[in-house]
Design a protein around this motif. Structure first.
Motif, PDB file in Angstrom:
ATOM      1  N   GLN A   1     -11.048   8.085  -9.487  1.00  0.00           N
ATOM      2  CA  GLN A   1     -11.081   9.490  -9.911  1.00  0.00           C
ATOM      3  C   GLN A   1     -12.001  10.307  -9.017  1.00  0.00           C
ATOM      4  N   TRP A   2     -13.117   9.710  -8.585  1.00  0.00           N
ATOM      5  CA  TRP A   2     -14.079  10.433  -7.758  1.00  0.00           C
ATOM      6  C   TRP A   2     -13.699  10.421  -6.284  1.00  0.00           C
ATOM      7  N   GLY A   3     -12.564   9.794  -5.955  1.00  0.00           N
ATOM      8  CA  GLY A   3     -12.173   9.627  -4.564  1.00  0.00           C
ATOM      9  C   GLY A   3     -11.829  10.933  -3.869  1.00  0.00           C
ATOM     10  N   VAL A   4     -11.714  10.849  -2.550  1.00  0.00           N
ATOM     11  CA  VAL A   4     -11.411  12.013  -1.708  1.00  0.00           C
ATOM     12  C   VAL A   4      -9.966  11.876  -1.231  1.00  0.00           C
ATOM     13  N   PRO A   5      -9.016  12.577  -1.845  1.00  0.00           N
ATOM     14  CA  PRO A   5      -7.597  12.319  -1.569  1.00  0.00           C
ATOM     15  C   PRO A   5      -7.164  12.621  -0.144  1.00  0.00           C
ATOM     16  N   TRP A   6      -7.756  13.649   0.511  1.00  0.00           N
ATOM     17  CA  TRP A   6      -7.292  13.998   1.854  1.00  0.00           C
ATOM     18  C   TRP A   6      -7.595  12.913   2.880  1.00  0.00           C
ATOM     19  N   LEU A   7      -8.512  11.987   2.549  1.00  0.00           N
ATOM     20  CA  LEU A   7      -8.783  10.871   3.460  1.00  0.00           C
ATOM     21  C   LEU A   7      -7.556   9.989   3.676  1.00  0.00           C
TER      22      LEU A   7
ATOM     23  N   SER B   1       0.834  -1.204   0.000  1.00  0.00           N
ATOM     24  CA  SER B   1       0.000   0.000   0.000  1.00  0.00           C
ATOM     25  C   SER B   1       0.869   1.253   0.000  1.00  0.00           C
ATOM     26  N   THR B   2       1.931   1.232   0.810  1.00  0.00           N
ATOM     27  CA  THR B   2       2.838   2.371   0.874  1.00  0.00           C
ATOM     28  C   THR B   2       3.526   2.613  -0.465  1.00  0.00           C
ATOM     29  N   SER B   3       3.811   1.556  -1.194  1.00  0.00           N
ATOM     30  CA  SER B   3       4.471   1.708  -2.496  1.00  0.00           C
ATOM     31  C   SER B   3       3.570   2.369  -3.523  1.00  0.00           C
ATOM     32  N   TYR B   4       2.271   2.082  -3.457  1.00  0.00           N
ATOM     33  CA  TYR B   4       1.362   2.567  -4.499  1.00  0.00           C
ATOM     34  C   TYR B   4       0.554   3.797  -4.096  1.00  0.00           C
ATOM     35  N   LEU B   5       0.504   4.135  -2.796  1.00  0.00           N
ATOM     36  CA  LEU B   5      -0.275   5.297  -2.378  1.00  0.00           C
ATOM     37  C   LEU B   5       0.223   6.602  -3.014  1.00  0.00           C
ATOM     38  N   PRO B   6       1.550   6.866  -3.072  1.00  0.00           N
ATOM     39  CA  PRO B   6       1.992   8.086  -3.757  1.00  0.00           C
ATOM     40  C   PRO B   6       1.587   8.121  -5.231  1.00  0.00           C
ATOM     41  N   LEU B   7       1.560   6.958  -5.888  1.00  0.00           N
ATOM     42  CA  LEU B   7       1.144   6.918  -7.289  1.00  0.00           C
ATOM     43  C   LEU B   7      -0.316   7.319  -7.437  1.00  0.00           C
ATOM     44  N   ILE B   8      -1.144   6.856  -6.498  1.00  0.00           N
ATOM     45  CA  ILE B   8      -2.565   7.230  -6.519  1.00  0.00           C
ATOM     46  C   ILE B   8      -2.711   8.742  -6.389  1.00  0.00           C
ATOM     47  N   LEU B   9      -2.002   9.325  -5.448  1.00  0.00           N
ATOM     48  CA  LEU B   9      -2.168  10.749  -5.157  1.00  0.00           C
ATOM     49  C   LEU B   9      -1.583  11.647  -6.245  1.00  0.00           C
TER      50      LEU B   9
ATOM     51  N   TRP C   1      -1.492  15.476  -6.962  1.00  0.00           N
ATOM     52  CA  TRP C   1      -0.739  16.056  -5.860  1.00  0.00           C
ATOM     53  C   TRP C   1       0.729  16.132  -6.248  1.00  0.00           C
ATOM     54  N   SER C   2       1.473  17.041  -5.610  1.00  0.00           N
ATOM     55  CA  SER C   2       2.920  17.090  -5.808  1.00  0.00           C
ATOM     56  C   SER C   2       3.567  15.898  -5.104  1.00  0.00           C
ATOM     57  N   LEU C   3       4.808  15.602  -5.468  1.00  0.00           N
ATOM     58  CA  LEU C   3       5.509  14.486  -4.829  1.00  0.00           C
ATOM     59  C   LEU C   3       5.650  14.718  -3.326  1.00  0.00           C
ATOM     60  N   ALA C   4       5.955  15.960  -2.960  1.00  0.00           N
ATOM     61  CA  ALA C   4       6.112  16.265  -1.531  1.00  0.00           C
ATOM     62  C   ALA C   4       4.806  16.032  -0.780  1.00  0.00           C
ATOM     63  N   ALA C   5       3.693  16.499  -1.348  1.00  0.00           N
ATOM     64  CA  ALA C   5       2.403  16.313  -0.691  1.00  0.00           C
ATOM     65  C   ALA C   5       2.015  14.840  -0.643  1.00  0.00           C
ATOM     66  N   ALA C   6       2.334  14.101  -1.705  1.00  0.00           N
ATOM     67  CA  ALA C   6       1.977  12.680  -1.755  1.00  0.00           C
ATOM     68  C   ALA C   6       2.735  11.859  -0.723  1.00  0.00           C
TER      69      ALA C   6
ATOM     70  N   VAL D   1       4.494   9.751   5.881  1.00  0.00           N
ATOM     71  CA  VAL D   1       5.090  10.295   7.097  1.00  0.00           C
ATOM     72  C   VAL D   1       4.148  10.089   8.283  1.00  0.00           C
ATOM     73  N   VAL D   2       2.858  10.382   8.075  1.00  0.00           N
ATOM     74  CA  VAL D   2       1.868  10.224   9.143  1.00  0.00           C
ATOM     75  C   VAL D   2       1.776   8.751   9.566  1.00  0.00           C
ATOM     76  N   GLY D   3       1.780   7.854   8.588  1.00  0.00           N
ATOM     77  CA  GLY D   3       1.742   6.429   8.906  1.00  0.00           C
ATOM     78  C   GLY D   3       2.965   5.977   9.685  1.00  0.00           C
ATOM     79  N   SER D   4       4.135   6.482   9.298  1.00  0.00           N
ATOM     80  CA  SER D   4       5.365   6.124  10.014  1.00  0.00           C
ATOM     81  C   SER D   4       5.333   6.616  11.451  1.00  0.00           C
ATOM     82  N   LEU D   5       4.821   7.826  11.654  1.00  0.00           N
ATOM     83  CA  LEU D   5       4.710   8.345  13.016  1.00  0.00           C
ATOM     84  C   LEU D   5       3.735   7.505  13.847  1.00  0.00           C
ATOM     85  N   GLY D   6       2.604   7.102  13.237  1.00  0.00           N
ATOM     86  CA  GLY D   6       1.662   6.242  13.947  1.00  0.00           C
ATOM     87  C   GLY D   6       2.296   4.924  14.347  1.00  0.00           C
TER      88      GLY D   6
END
Length: 480
Positions: A381-387, A312-320, A326-331, A336-341
């Motif tokens: 495409q219709w997804g909510v990216p900030w989720l 999931s971590t490998s493909y999540l930036p590709l989705i975003l 989204w920019s690479l930094a934002a993606a 980062v949030v997952g790693s902190l959790g």
């Protein structure tokens, strides 16, 4: 804390001791029989140096694994090997599989003393070889040495924890080790990028040499307190070396196929699986695929949670980036949030050694399954990216519950002479599960064309793996 020169079969509370584990006596035994300060156990005078040394070794391997990817474009451009871009990664992973298997067997036969001294030295030799590379062949040799060292040292660390640390403080130690892996995933890529841009990609390798030397200086003195295992109690395992080479070849082929989603790669992946099947039969405990109660289920759980989270971590930036622009930094923010959790939860569970680990494991899988399923609201495409931010924070919490629990249960249920084999088996499941699922994602992209159509299918499969993990997690308990 006073110690004896040899370890008996059971400790002061009747728990089985791994071969070579030092049994406290007198006041020390009384201290272990009652709740003790976890921090004092980990960083007291008798264990401070090895604890810090182990954390440095884990951080060293993690930083190199996370940082090299950032430096690789500049590295390949410098050495003129663009057509071989994937091979430094493949060489490291294949050698890591080989080092994992051989290191586990070595630890079971002679204890972790020699592996913990020689594996970091091998890794350091790989850093120097890669950092001074004048061409791609030398770089590949360096990456191979790093992989062998990283695979062996990781297994040896688990064996050392089983022999040197009381059972009650192992959850805290595994929590620290998780943090030592997670934090480099946050700072490794940006530091590697700055070092590469302002100095040279070579310092991504050279800069870790002092860390390796310091870690060795801290860990080696503690090795004198360990007694070698009784080889008569170590099960004989034939064909491990051949199986290790087969697994290394299979994993490297799967990794290569995952980076080249086309018909040729699909054929290579099938051949890789044909090679892997008999190798896995030798390298994993019987009953892993049937989720037999005890160690087989613990090993299976390690593979399931790693495949779910890391794929999931490998493909999540590709989705975003590709679907939601989204920019690479934002993606990278959800990662980062997952790693902190993961890091915070690992620390928390270490402070509660009496919690039932199979239940923590089950809760962790529920969070991972929910995270993968919730990403189905992000991927289209219709997804909510900030989720992706709260969802992947919850998934990180799930990993913080799963990974330390697997390590704790693995050591608790491993007999003397089997800790290395079981640890290498768990790592193998981790590596194989992740490589297979990432390759499956590449195949889906090749067939269905876009991340918005292909990756929801992959996420649904990953969510199903999480549900499977939650169902079998109670079977990770010690067999009655």
């Amino acid at each position: 804390m006073s110690t004896q020169d040899a370890a008996p079969e059971v400790g002061p509370r009747g728990e089985p001791l791994a071969a070579g584990m030092i049994e406290p006596t007198g006041a020390a035994a009384s201290e272990l029989a009652t709740p003790a300060s976890t921090r004092g156990e980990l960083f007291g005078a008798s264990r401070r140096a090895p604890t810090i040394g182990v954390l440095l070794l884990v951080s060293m391997v993690a930083f190199e694994a996370m940082g090299v990817g950032t430096a690789m474009p500049a590295l390949v451009a410098s050495l003129g090997g663009l057509s071989l871009y994937a091979w430094p990664f493949v060489a490291f992973m294949a050698a890591g599989v080989l080092g994992t298997v051989l290191g586990g067997r070595w630890c079971d036969l002679v204890g972790p003393r020699l592996p913990l001294m020689l594996a970091p030295a091998l890794f350091t030799a790989g850093l120097l070889t890669a950092g001074s590379a004048s061409g791609m062949p030398q770089l590949l040799v360096g990456r191979t040495l790093q992989g062998l060292g990283a695979g062996s040292v990781t297994v040896a660390i688990y064996v050392l924890v089983g022999q040197m640390y009381p059972e009650r403080v192992r959850p805290a130690m595994f929590g620290l080790m998780s943090s030592a892996w997670v934090l480099p995933s946050l700072i490794g890529p940006p530091i590697s990028g700055v070092v590469t841009e302002r100095f040279s990609w070579r310092w991504v390798f050279f800069g870790l040499v002092p860390v390796a030397v310091l870690a060795l200086a801290l860990v080696v003195p503690a090795m004198r307190r360990l007694t070698p295992p009784d080889q008569a109690r170590t099960p004989k395992r034939r064909g491990l070396v051949v199986a290790a080479f087969g697994a290394a070849a299979g994993v490297s082929a799967l990794s290569w196929a995952g980076e080249k989603p086309n018909l040729t790669a699909a054929v290579v992946a099938v051949v890789a699986l044909v090679v892997l099947v008999p190798a896995i039969h030798r390298l994993l405990p019987p009953g892993v695929f049937r989720a037999r109660r005890g160690i087989p289920t613990v090993v299976a759980c390690r593979g399931l949670c790693a495949a779910l989270f890391f794929t999931s971590t490998s493909y999540l930036p590709l989705i975003l980036t590709r679907t939601h622009h989204w920019s690479l930094a934002a993606a990278g923010t959800p990662l980062v949030v997952g790693s902190l959790g993961w890091s915070v939860t690992s620390w928390w569970q270490g402070r509660h050694p009496d919690l039932p680990r199979p239940q923590l494991l089950r809760l962790g899988f529920c969070l991972l399954a929910g995270g993968a399923a919730a990403l189905l609201l992000v991927a289209p495409q219709w997804g909510v990216p900030w989720l992706a931010l709260p969802v992947w924070a919850a998934a990180g919490v799930g990993m913080g519950l799963c990974f330390p629990s697997v390590g704790f249960l693995l050591l608790r249920q491993s007999a003397p002479g089997e800790v290395g084999f079981h640890t290498s088996a768990a790592q193998m499941c981790d590596q194989l599960g992740t490589a297979f699922m990432i390759s499956a994602g590449g195949a889906l992209l090749a067939v269905l064309g876009t991340p918005a159509t292909a990756l929801p299918v992959l996420l649904a499969v990953l969510a199903a793996l999480g549900v499977l993990g939650a169902l079998i997690a109670p079977r990770a308990a010690t067999p009655s």
